[in-house]
Design an enzyme around this catalytic site. Sequence first.
Site, PDB file in Angstrom:
ATOM      1  N   ASP A  11       0.871  -1.180   0.000  1.00 39.46           N
ATOM      2  CA  ASP A  11       0.000   0.000   0.000  1.00 39.46           C
ATOM      3  C   ASP A  11       0.906   1.227   0.000  1.00 39.46           C
ATOM      4  O   ASP A  11       1.669   1.439   0.945  1.00 39.46           O
ATOM      5  CB  ASP A  11      -0.872  -0.053   1.273  1.00 39.46           C
ATOM      6  CG  ASP A  11      -1.723   1.172   1.459  1.00 39.46           C
ATOM      7  OD1 ASP A  11      -2.608   1.135   2.329  1.00 39.46           O
ATOM      8  OD2 ASP A  11      -1.510   2.174   0.752  1.00 39.46           O
ATOM      9  N   ILE A  12       0.842   2.017  -1.043  1.00 36.92           N
ATOM     10  CA  ILE A  12       1.771   3.152  -1.203  1.00 36.92           C
ATOM     11  C   ILE A  12       1.627   4.167  -0.072  1.00 36.92           C
ATOM     12  O   ILE A  12       2.577   4.894   0.235  1.00 36.92           O
ATOM     13  CB  ILE A  12       1.581   3.814  -2.583  1.00 36.92           C
ATOM     14  CG1 ILE A  12       2.846   4.607  -2.978  1.00 36.92           C
ATOM     15  CG2 ILE A  12       0.330   4.688  -2.634  1.00 36.92           C
ATOM     16  CD1 ILE A  12       2.865   5.011  -4.437  1.00 36.92           C
TER      17      ILE A  12
ATOM     18  N   ASN B 127      -6.780  12.727 -10.801  1.00 39.93           N
ATOM     19  CA  ASN B 127      -7.480  13.188 -12.004  1.00 39.93           C
ATOM     20  C   ASN B 127      -7.189  14.672 -12.148  1.00 39.93           C
ATOM     21  O   ASN B 127      -6.590  15.284 -11.271  1.00 39.93           O
ATOM     22  CB  ASN B 127      -8.993  12.905 -11.907  1.00 39.93           C
ATOM     23  CG  ASN B 127      -9.622  13.610 -10.730  1.00 39.93           C
ATOM     24  OD1 ASN B 127      -9.611  14.839 -10.630  1.00 39.93           O
ATOM     25  ND2 ASN B 127     -10.136  12.834  -9.794  1.00 39.93           N
TER      26      ASN B 127
ATOM     27  N   GLY C 238      -9.661   4.742  -5.825  1.00 37.41           N
ATOM     28  CA  GLY C 238      -8.370   4.079  -6.031  1.00 37.41           C
ATOM     29  C   GLY C 238      -7.260   4.626  -5.153  1.00 37.41           C
ATOM     30  O   GLY C 238      -7.463   4.983  -3.985  1.00 37.41           O
ATOM     31  N   VAL C 239      -6.067   4.727  -5.757  1.00 43.40           N
ATOM     32  CA  VAL C 239      -4.912   5.189  -4.953  1.00 43.40           C
ATOM     33  C   VAL C 239      -5.090   6.655  -4.547  1.00 43.40           C
ATOM     34  O   VAL C 239      -4.668   7.075  -3.465  1.00 43.40           O
ATOM     35  CB  VAL C 239      -3.594   4.961  -5.728  1.00 43.40           C
ATOM     36  CG1 VAL C 239      -3.446   5.873  -6.927  1.00 43.40           C
ATOM     37  CG2 VAL C 239      -2.390   5.084  -4.797  1.00 43.40           C
ATOM     38  N   ASP C 240      -5.786   7.415  -5.380  1.00 46.93           N
ATOM     39  CA  ASP C 240      -6.062   8.840  -5.077  1.00 46.93           C
ATOM     40  C   ASP C 240      -6.854   8.931  -3.773  1.00 46.93           C
ATOM     41  O   ASP C 240      -6.500   9.682  -2.844  1.00 46.93           O
ATOM     42  CB  ASP C 240      -6.869   9.419  -6.250  1.00 46.93           C
ATOM     43  CG  ASP C 240      -6.946  10.935  -6.232  1.00 46.93           C
ATOM     44  OD1 ASP C 240      -7.666  11.492  -7.088  1.00 46.93           O
ATOM     45  OD2 ASP C 240      -6.307  11.568  -5.367  1.00 46.93           O
TER      46      ASP C 240
ATOM     47  N   SER D 138      -2.574   4.821 -14.210  1.00 53.65           N
ATOM     48  CA  SER D 138      -3.555   4.624 -15.289  1.00 53.65           C
ATOM     49  C   SER D 138      -4.040   3.190 -15.478  1.00 53.65           C
ATOM     50  O   SER D 138      -4.909   2.958 -16.331  1.00 53.65           O
ATOM     51  CB  SER D 138      -3.012   5.114 -16.652  1.00 53.65           C
ATOM     52  OG  SER D 138      -3.140   6.515 -16.756  1.00 53.65           O
ATOM     53  N   THR D 139      -3.506   2.236 -14.709  1.00 52.24           N
ATOM     54  CA  THR D 139      -3.874   0.821 -14.964  1.00 52.24           C
ATOM     55  C   THR D 139      -5.114   0.389 -14.187  1.00 52.24           C
ATOM     56  O   THR D 139      -5.519  -0.767 -14.278  1.00 52.24           O
ATOM     57  CB  THR D 139      -2.707  -0.130 -14.593  1.00 52.24           C
ATOM     58  OG1 THR D 139      -2.482  -0.056 -13.177  1.00 52.24           O
ATOM     59  CG2 THR D 139      -1.450   0.216 -15.355  1.00 52.24           C
TER      60      THR D 139
ATOM     61  N   TYR E 181      -8.518   3.975 -15.127  1.00 49.07           N
ATOM     62  CA  TYR E 181      -8.245   4.526 -16.463  1.00 49.07           C
ATOM     63  C   TYR E 181      -7.957   3.453 -17.507  1.00 49.07           C
ATOM     64  O   TYR E 181      -7.697   3.754 -18.662  1.00 49.07           O
ATOM     65  CB  TYR E 181      -7.122   5.561 -16.391  1.00 49.07           C
ATOM     66  CG  TYR E 181      -7.569   6.918 -15.849  1.00 49.07           C
ATOM     67  CD1 TYR E 181      -8.889   7.116 -15.455  1.00 49.07           C
ATOM     68  CD2 TYR E 181      -6.689   7.989 -15.744  1.00 49.07           C
ATOM     69  CE1 TYR E 181      -9.303   8.347 -14.962  1.00 49.07           C
ATOM     70  CE2 TYR E 181      -7.095   9.225 -15.268  1.00 49.07           C
ATOM     71  CZ  TYR E 181      -8.418   9.398 -14.879  1.00 49.07           C
ATOM     72  OH  TYR E 181      -8.837  10.617 -14.405  1.00 49.07           O
TER      73      TYR E 181
HETATM   74  N1  APR Z   1      -1.288   1.624  -3.015  1.00 50.96           N
HETATM   75  C1  APR Z   1      -0.721   1.328  -4.201  1.00 50.96           C
HETATM   76  N2  APR Z   1      -1.404   1.160  -5.349  1.00 50.96           N
HETATM   77  C2  APR Z   1      -2.747   1.286  -5.273  1.00 50.96           C
HETATM   78  C3  APR Z   1      -3.434   1.604  -4.067  1.00 50.96           C
HETATM   79  C4  APR Z   1      -2.643   1.767  -2.911  1.00 50.96           C
HETATM   80  N3  APR Z   1      -3.186   2.071  -1.715  1.00 50.96           N
HETATM   81  N4  APR Z   1      -4.775   1.646  -4.341  1.00 50.96           N
HETATM   82  C5  APR Z   1      -4.910   1.362  -5.657  1.00 50.96           C
HETATM   83  N5  APR Z   1      -3.705   1.132  -6.213  1.00 50.96           N
HETATM   84  C6  APR Z   1      -3.363   0.766  -7.588  1.00 50.96           C
HETATM   85  C7  APR Z   1      -4.452   0.127  -8.420  1.00 50.96           C
HETATM   86  O1  APR Z   1      -4.611  -1.234  -8.042  1.00 50.96           O
HETATM   87  C8  APR Z   1      -3.830   0.286  -9.797  1.00 50.96           C
HETATM   88  O2  APR Z   1      -2.857  -0.719  -9.989  1.00 50.96           O
HETATM   89  O3  APR Z   1      -3.054   1.944  -8.307  1.00 50.96           O
HETATM   90  C9  APR Z   1      -3.125   1.645  -9.699  1.00 50.96           C
HETATM   91  C10 APR Z   1      -3.866   2.777 -10.399  1.00 50.96           C
HETATM   92  O4  APR Z   1      -5.261   2.588 -10.235  1.00 50.96           O
HETATM   93  P1  APR Z   1      -6.256   3.838  -9.905  1.00 50.96           P
HETATM   94  O5  APR Z   1      -6.052   4.257  -8.508  1.00 50.96           O
HETATM   95  O6  APR Z   1      -7.637   3.406 -10.342  1.00 50.96           O
HETATM   96  O7  APR Z   1      -5.723   5.014 -10.831  1.00 50.96           O
HETATM   97  P2  APR Z   1      -5.899   5.264 -12.407  1.00 50.96           P
HETATM   98  O8  APR Z   1      -6.142   4.024 -13.174  1.00 50.96           O
HETATM   99  O9  APR Z   1      -4.729   6.128 -12.762  1.00 50.96           O
HETATM  100  O10 APR Z   1      -7.247   6.122 -12.480  1.00 50.96           O
HETATM  101  C11 APR Z   1      -7.221   7.423 -11.937  1.00 50.96           C
HETATM  102  O11 APR Z   1      -9.187   7.058 -10.632  1.00 50.96           O
HETATM  103  O12 APR Z   1      -9.239   7.273  -8.360  1.00 50.96           O
HETATM  104  C12 APR Z   1      -9.520   7.923  -9.537  1.00 50.96           C
HETATM  105  O13 APR Z   1      -9.228  10.244  -9.007  1.00 50.96           O
HETATM  106  C13 APR Z   1      -8.687   9.147  -9.716  1.00 50.96           C
HETATM  107  O14 APR Z   1      -9.968   9.862 -11.586  1.00 50.96           O
HETATM  108  C14 APR Z   1      -8.726   9.290 -11.204  1.00 50.96           C
HETATM  109  C15 APR Z   1      -8.655   7.848 -11.687  1.00 50.96           C
END
Ligand code: APR
Length: 173
Positions: free
Chosen positions: A11-12, A25, A33-35, A118-119, A122
Amino acid sequence: MDERIEIIEGDITRVVVDAIVNAANSTLLGGGGVDGAIHRAAGPDLLDECRGLHGCATGEAKMTRGYKLPAGHVIHTVGPIWSGGARNEDELLANCYRSCLRLAAERGIKTVAFPAISTGAYRFPLQRAVRIALRETKAFLSEHPAIEKVVFVCFDQDTLQAYRSLSAGEVSP
Ligand code: APR
């Protein structure tokens, strides 16, 4: 692969580095997600600071403090939404890594952790995204000895496997 590159599962929001990268975003006002995880862990002061940044273009990066996170800073970047690959997605994703690393180097950041930008929501194809992440990071590190460590933090097994297998093979610069 460059010995400054690490690949871990986790977990980052718990990684102790100078800066963690947020896959945000363009509003920079939080999301899922990670955001969402980063904003929850950092606390409301992060959103307050983000409000003052007035968004971020795809492929660009902006830095804030980390607040309650163990990481001192957050580098927010906006990855491309996958729409088939004919709308410059590869170059925009490559630019995310370059922009984040450039900002880190400019601000004296020495250790950086990336999620797989983005994986998730997105929908960028995983292997294709990981190849870009490794290629761009390796190229940047070869020109910037001041960056001491880049950690790719994988939240699931598929992502971990993709980073491990692609980093084992030679990644063309
Ligand atoms: N630690 C590390 N990696 C994470 C965590 C975490 N706590 N939570 C999620 N991830 C991973 C996901 O499993 C994926 O591999 O981060 C990667 C990117 O996934 P997303 O968070 O969905 O980001 P992304 O695909 O870039 O989409 C961005 O999603 O959350 C919204 O506001 C954000 O609109 C933006 C979009």
